[in-house]
Write a protein that holds these residues in place. Structure first.
Motif, short mmCIF file in Angstrom:
data_model
loop_
_atom_site.label_atom_id
_atom_site.label_comp_id
_atom_site.label_asym_id
_atom_site.label_seq_id
_atom_site.Cartn_x
_atom_site.Cartn_y
_atom_site.Cartn_z
N LYS A 65 53.70 8.10 7.00
CA LYS A 65 54.31 7.15 7.93
C LYS A 65 55.67 7.63 8.43
O LYS A 65 55.96 7.58 9.63
CB LYS A 65 54.45 5.78 7.26
N GLY A 99 46.99 7.06 1.88
CA GLY A 99 47.42 6.01 2.78
C GLY A 99 46.82 4.64 2.55
O GLY A 99 47.00 3.73 3.35
N ASP A 136 58.63 16.43 2.81
CA ASP A 136 57.48 15.89 2.06
C ASP A 136 56.30 15.68 3.01
O ASP A 136 56.25 14.70 3.76
CB ASP A 136 57.85 14.57 1.39
N TYR A 174 47.63 2.00 0.86
CA TYR A 174 48.76 1.45 0.10
C TYR A 174 48.48 0.08 -0.54
O TYR A 174 48.84 -0.13 -1.70
CB TYR A 174 50.00 1.37 0.99
N LEU A 204 48.43 8.42 -1.86
CA LEU A 204 48.50 9.72 -1.17
C LEU A 204 47.56 9.81 0.03
O LEU A 204 47.77 10.63 0.92
CB LEU A 204 48.19 10.85 -2.17
N ASN A 236 53.43 14.71 2.34
CA ASN A 236 52.59 13.56 1.96
C ASN A 236 53.07 12.26 2.56
O ASN A 236 52.32 11.27 2.59
CB ASN A 236 52.56 13.41 0.43
N ASN A 237 54.32 12.22 3.03
CA ASN A 237 54.86 10.96 3.56
C ASN A 237 54.40 10.77 5.00
O ASN A 237 55.11 11.08 5.95
CB ASN A 237 56.38 10.92 3.46
N TYR A 291 57.72 4.01 -0.64
CA TYR A 291 58.26 5.24 -0.03
C TYR A 291 57.39 5.69 1.14
O TYR A 291 57.88 6.00 2.22
CB TYR A 291 58.32 6.31 -1.12
N TYR A 292 56.07 5.65 0.92
CA TYR A 292 55.16 6.09 1.98
C TYR A 292 55.03 5.06 3.10
O TYR A 292 54.52 5.37 4.17
CB TYR A 292 53.78 6.39 1.40
N GLU A 293 55.47 3.83 2.85
CA GLU A 293 55.49 2.81 3.90
C GLU A 293 56.86 2.75 4.58
O GLU A 293 57.15 1.82 5.32
CB GLU A 293 55.11 1.45 3.34
N ASP A 294 57.68 3.77 4.30
CA ASP A 294 59.00 3.92 4.92
C ASP A 294 59.99 2.84 4.49
O ASP A 294 60.94 2.53 5.21
CB ASP A 294 58.88 3.95 6.45
N CYS A 307 54.29 3.83 -3.12
CA CYS A 307 53.72 3.06 -2.00
C CYS A 307 54.82 2.62 -1.03
O CYS A 307 54.67 2.74 0.18
CB CYS A 307 52.98 1.83 -2.53
#
Length: 487
Positions: free
Chosen positions: A283, A182, A278, A184, A180, A280-281, A213-216, A211
């Motif tokens: 990236k 960043g 979202d 990752y 959350l 939190n995302n 998901y947040y790195e696209d 991880c």
């Protein structure tokens, strides 16, 4: 009779006891050599020979703890105290196992039991304090998570894991919060460690997906969320993340398609909707801000585009595309200092020929912006024709000529004289194709070897001598014809 059987072991009346003691002694020897695997084997043989001896289970529990096999160690410790409720080492080991596994409440009860048996037991006193500390860190982490202070949660979990080193629950919470904020790679490392031990751990699968998901990497992320839900169908976080991932991907793709089709208003709205899915995302949202900035530029929403680029950079300070987009917006609004700053940042990061060219161009425009704007002085555009420049010069020269302001205050006369000279300076440069070309390309006037001071003294005298108020009053042979009769 259990107590009698135990007594028989001690009194060597049990035929198996001698063999069990021998196995135990061999186990102790290997334990002292730190060969815990062999120690485990011999303690197991001792238990098989005499399964009612609490100390054998206690010794094997100690060995399993050294091997970080705390769940098995917990079972042996519990069996030891079932056989002998006054076995203090058994209670201590049970407490240590509970604490290592993150069950601080159960650990606290075990240490309290030891203190009932031996109130001055220093080890039990210290371990009880440790258990209380873990409980405190748990409470703090829960509150901080609700406040979305994820860095503080990571801190609390790190402190708790100093005592509860085998607690998957603490590790998962730490990994989730690392994702959350960043971090990752660290989050992935924690989740992967758990999955190596327990490949069906739904929480670890969720964090691994988070991880990605947040790195696209949305498609791969969805696979992990689906797998987590297969292991734990009621996993709320995995279900929500899976839904958000799919919605974000769909909305972003819709925006991209609208942009390709030239439907900029629709693309702008779709990117705006995607940004609400979202927060939190980091990236993906950085990319969405940058995409919306690109559309905003197309729609002439330059200030909003600059703000979107700034938001993208706040989310991802390494996002080169956002710096480039913002720099172009600054160029479009003639904010050259800001543009140079962004292009310098880009060139420091990626020293390509293209980036060098962009930086040089911005620096040139900045240099040009700090000189007098001769086009502005004459009131013409940068693409003005030669005829338009001549007409503008005649108009401005007449407007600011000193004779016209002879009745004005000294301050006004001084200001108008200054403007009159600027008009002449502008015309001298813009009416000469070579000088105009050098001016447009950013060269300084001094580079041409022009003594502008002497020129303006002559200009002022010449125009004063000529009657500049109109063609009916001008001399046919005076210098006025040089300035105003272009034919």
């Amino acid at each position: 009779n259990m107590s009698l059987y135990h007594c028989d072991c001690v009194l060597h009346e049990n035929p198996f006891h001698s063999e069990a003691e021998c196995f135990k002694e061999q186990g102790n020897a290997f334990y002292n050599k730190k060969d815990y695997y062999e120690a485990f084997n011999y303690y197991t043989k001792a238990i098989d020979a005499c399964p009612k001896n609490a100390s054998y289970y206690g010794n094997r529990a100690a060995t399993l703890m050294m091997l970080n096999r705390y769940r098995e160690a917990l079972e042996d410790s519990q069996q030891a105290v079932r056989l002998d409720d006054c076995f203090m080492k058994g209670h201590l080991r049970e407490g240590k196992c509970h604490l290592s596994l993150g069950n601080a409440m159960a650990a606290s009860r075990c240490f309290q039991k030891v203190l009932q048996l031996e109130p001055d037991n220093g080890q039990a006193q210290q371990e009880h304090k440790n258990a209380e500390a873990v409980l405190q860190y748990e409470k703090m982490a829960e509150l901080d998570f609700e406040k979305r202070d994820f860095r503080k949660v990571v801190y609390c979990m790190d402190r708790a894991l100093e005592f509860a080193s085998a607690c998957h629950r603490f590790k998962i919470l730490k990994a989730e919060c690392l994702a959350l904020i960043g971090r990752y790679p660290e989050a992935q490392s924690v989740a992967s460690d758990i999955l190596r031990v327990d490949s069906t751990n739904a929480d670890a699968l969720y964090v691994r997906g988070l991880c990605l998901y947040y790195e696209d990497c949305i498609d791969k992320a969805v696979q992990f969320f689906v797998q987590a839900l297969r292991m734990a169908p009621d996993h709320k976080k995995a279900r929500l993340a899976c839904r958000n991932a799919k919605a974000l991907k769909a909305k972003k793709e819709e925006g991209n398609q609208a942009f390709k089709e030239g439907n900029y208003e629709s693309a702008y709205e779709l990117y705006s909707e995607a940004l609400t899915i979202d927060s939190n995302n980091i990236k993906t949202n950085a990319k969405l801000y940058c995409n919306r900035a690109t559309v905003g530029s197309k729609l002439k929403k330059i200030e909003q585009a600059i703000e979107d680029c700034t938001n993208a950079i706040k989310l991802d300070e390494t996002y080169i595309k956002a710096y480039l987009r913002r720099a172009q917006c600054y160029m479009d609004t003639e904010s050259y200092e800001e543009a140079v700053r962004d292009y310098e940042k880009v060139y420091q990061t990626e020293k390509t020929k293209e980036h060098k060219h962009l930086l040089k161009n911005a620096q040139l425009e900045l240099k040009k912006s700090k000189r007098k704007d001769y086009y502005k002085v004459l009131g013409v555009g940068k693409n003005a024709t030669e005829d338009e420049i001549k007409k503008a010069y005649r108009k401005r020269a007449l407007m600011h000529h000193p004779d016209r302001h002879s009745a004005a205050t000294p301050e006004v006369q001084k200001e108008e004289e200054k403007k009159f000279k600027e008009v002449g300076e502008a015309f001298t440069v813009l009416s000469d194709p070579k000088k105009k070309s050098r001016y447009d390309s950013g060269h300084d006037l001094e580079d041409d070897g022009i003594n502008m001071g002497q020129y303006f003294q002559w200009l002022s005298a010449a125009v004063v001598e000529a009657n500049v108020w109109g063609p009916n009053q001008s001399s046919s042979s005076g210098p006025g014809n040089f300035f105003f009769q272009f034919g």
